[in-house]
Scaffold this active site. Sequence first.
Site, PDB file in Angstrom:
ATOM      1  N   SER A   1      78.178  85.125   1.789  1.00 48.68           N
ATOM      2  CA  SER A   1      78.432  86.995   1.381  1.00 48.68           C
ATOM      3  C   SER A   1      77.432  86.537   0.069  1.00 48.68           C
ATOM      4  O   SER A   1      77.067  87.818  -0.050  1.00 48.68           O
ATOM      5  CB  SER A   1      80.050  87.036   0.791  1.00 48.68           C
ATOM      6  OG  SER A   1      81.192  86.303   1.160  1.00 48.68           O
TER       7      SER A   1
ATOM      8  N   HIS B   1      88.235  81.618   7.588  1.00 48.32           N
ATOM      9  CA  HIS B   1      87.849  80.097   6.968  1.00 48.32           C
ATOM     10  C   HIS B   1      89.290  79.072   7.123  1.00 48.32           C
ATOM     11  O   HIS B   1      89.297  77.859   7.443  1.00 48.32           O
ATOM     12  CB  HIS B   1      87.389  80.867   5.272  1.00 48.32           C
ATOM     13  CG  HIS B   1      86.470  80.589   4.876  1.00 48.32           C
ATOM     14  ND1 HIS B   1      84.883  80.086   5.008  1.00 48.32           N
ATOM     15  CD2 HIS B   1      86.042  81.617   3.666  1.00 48.32           C
ATOM     16  CE1 HIS B   1      84.339  80.415   4.732  1.00 48.32           C
ATOM     17  NE2 HIS B   1      84.279  81.654   4.240  1.00 48.32           N
TER      18      HIS B   1
ATOM     19  N   HIS C   1      79.177  89.070   7.868  1.00 48.64           N
ATOM     20  CA  HIS C   1      79.067  88.356   8.473  1.00 48.64           C
ATOM     21  C   HIS C   1      80.144  87.751   9.359  1.00 48.64           C
ATOM     22  O   HIS C   1      81.706  89.086   8.855  1.00 48.64           O
ATOM     23  CB  HIS C   1      78.366  87.231   7.968  1.00 48.64           C
ATOM     24  CG  HIS C   1      79.933  86.996   6.559  1.00 48.64           C
ATOM     25  ND1 HIS C   1      80.148  86.020   6.915  1.00 48.64           N
ATOM     26  CD2 HIS C   1      79.142  86.649   5.069  1.00 48.64           C
ATOM     27  CE1 HIS C   1      80.570  85.971   6.173  1.00 48.64           C
ATOM     28  NE2 HIS C   1      80.573  86.186   5.402  1.00 48.64           N
TER      29      HIS C   1
HETATM   30 ZN   LIG Z   1      81.390  87.357   3.457  1.00 45.64          ZN
END
Ligand SMILES: [Zn+2]
Length: 373
Positions: A79, A265, A304
């Site tokens: 990030s 995640h 992303h």
């Molecule tokens: Zn990110």
Amino acid sequence: MKRILLLAIVALFTIGSADAKQPKTEKINNIIYMIGDGMGLSHVSMLQMEGKYQPTAFDRAQNIALIKTYSLNNRVTDSGAAGTALASGYKTNNSMIGQLPDGTPVESIITKAKNNNFASGFVVTCYIQHATPAAFFANENSRGNLENICGDFTTRDYDVVFGGGMRYFNDYFKKQNKDAKKELEALGYTLYTDLKSLPTIPAEGKVLGLFADGDLPSAKGGKRGEYLAEATQKALDILTNNAKKNKNKGFVLMVEGSKIDGEGHSRNPEGILAETRDFANAVSVAMDYADSHPGTLVVVAADHETGGLTIPSNKTDFTLPESGIGYAFGTSSHTATMVPVYFYGAGANSIEGILENNELGQKLQDILKLNDK
Ligand SMILES: [Zn+2]
């Protein structure tokens, strides 16, 4: 001869009417720059499917692009590098924020906007010192330098900031034997730390809302309520009023659906759906604002994709009617796939196609003429 003349006249009229259909070049004064952290096409597809294909905010987009997200030292970005590219128009190495690999600082669209007499602000659901928002105000060689990032924040000047991260300011100022609340107020902000106070915050002046020690609660479970949409609306009201009062050229507001990433995640489909839906509600608020405020461009990007989310069919025999779908994850980290960008409002057609992530950052600065001398 007569025939040629007639053709010429027809041609002239055709050109004339085509010209008349061209939209006038719209002046863009305001950019609402929205980022879904970790939001890939599958995340948006999930929202559409789970909503039975009723139109989402993303379906309102008037134009789209795809961006390539690789950083300078990794095909899979973090990030920090992605935020830097979107914010400043420069790619860098993973983990770095607002800085090139050789340490050269690069300024973000928000910093440049501020220096060019635009109002500016942030609305995020994470702690404000986190990599993505920090890439818009800090210049550090590591996203983990949270104390330095706090220091960088204090050198900036914003109209409105909503998010979390009070703990890091407390730690930062405590080391200097100072009181965080007093120091932040000394910067000119009215400080709010209770999320319940959001509806009562006046829509004017310099406002800092740090509603959590770290991140705000997750969308799943409902503890955050409609914070992101409501804070986006409040920030837009504050920026509108401040820009008018201070005779600014317009404003740049960064809004992040910060926690889509975390749910990716965790490979948590319910969490992804809740965070993406929550982000879409804020996108709606921004698009509605653009409808009633000419000169406003809404850009909805992602930094992303997280999770390698796919939506496979339960059965692979497509001669049969559907037997359901699943949500599958290829990784518990980020992926290298391109991510979507949606445009709405003034100048929505001025950017499209397949771009580098930093190219998007650059083009948005160009639209506001931030690099003109
Ligand atoms: Zn990110």
